[in-house]
Design a protein around this motif. Structure first.
Motif: not given
Length: 166
Positions: A26-53
């Motif tokens: 919410h704060g960084m807007g990942l739900d709108q942006r869908r992807a933020i590269d933080v320290f590619p390829p080692f750490l990236n933020f990717r929006y996901g909705e997990n309805r399973g396990i």
């Protein structure tokens, strides 16, 4: 039963998980942006909705599946809390492990209650391998807690049952 260390570890894990989700999604807007590269390829933020396990296993949009996963998670939390809390020989590490597992599981339960799914945002890749999966801090706590419960079960003999030879 001494729930002190288990309880406080669970509270800290829960707060860190929910805080990280709120900040990133919410704060960084990942739900709108869908992807933020933080320290590619080692750490990236990717929006996901997990309805399973984990890794989307048992993924379902059915409301019954959501409530079944919530019920199962709460049952596991109760069993772990009672089991670890009643163990007179439980080490501090075992209690912290139980708290991590419980706090992480409750963080994911709250997501299912609020959103209908678990918010995932962490993606890590390395060495030319592109990881398509996303996870969250609660998943890390659940995994670390489960491993800790296995490794630090409180028995001085490393979990092995000794038998006396006749």
């Amino acid at each position: 039963m001494r729930p002190g260390l288990i309880f406080w570890t669970a509270v800290v894990a829960f707060v860190i998980d929910q805080g990280s989700k709120f900040l990133v999604v919410h704060g960084m807007g990942l739900d709108q942006r869908r992807a933020i590269d933080v320290f590619p390829p080692f750490l990236n933020f990717r929006y996901g909705e997990n309805r399973g396990i984990n890794f989307g296993l048992l993924d379902s949009d059915a409301d019954a599946a959501r409530w079944a996963l919530i019920g199962f998670s709460l049952l596991v939390c109760a069993v772990v809390a009672i089991w670890a809390g009643r163990r007179a020989d439980a080490s501090g590490t075992m209690r912290v492990s139980a708290g991590l597992l419980i706090g992480g599981a409750l963080g994911n339960v709250l997501d299912r209650l609020l959103y209908g799914h678990v918010l995932d945002f962490l993606n890590m890749s390395c060495c030319g391998i592109s990881n398509p999966f996303v996870f969250n801090v609660a998943d890390v706590f659940i995994f670390a807690g489960a491993v800790g419960l296995v490794l630090f079960d409180g028995r001085k003999d490393g979990g092995k049952q000794r038998q006396n030879a006749p």
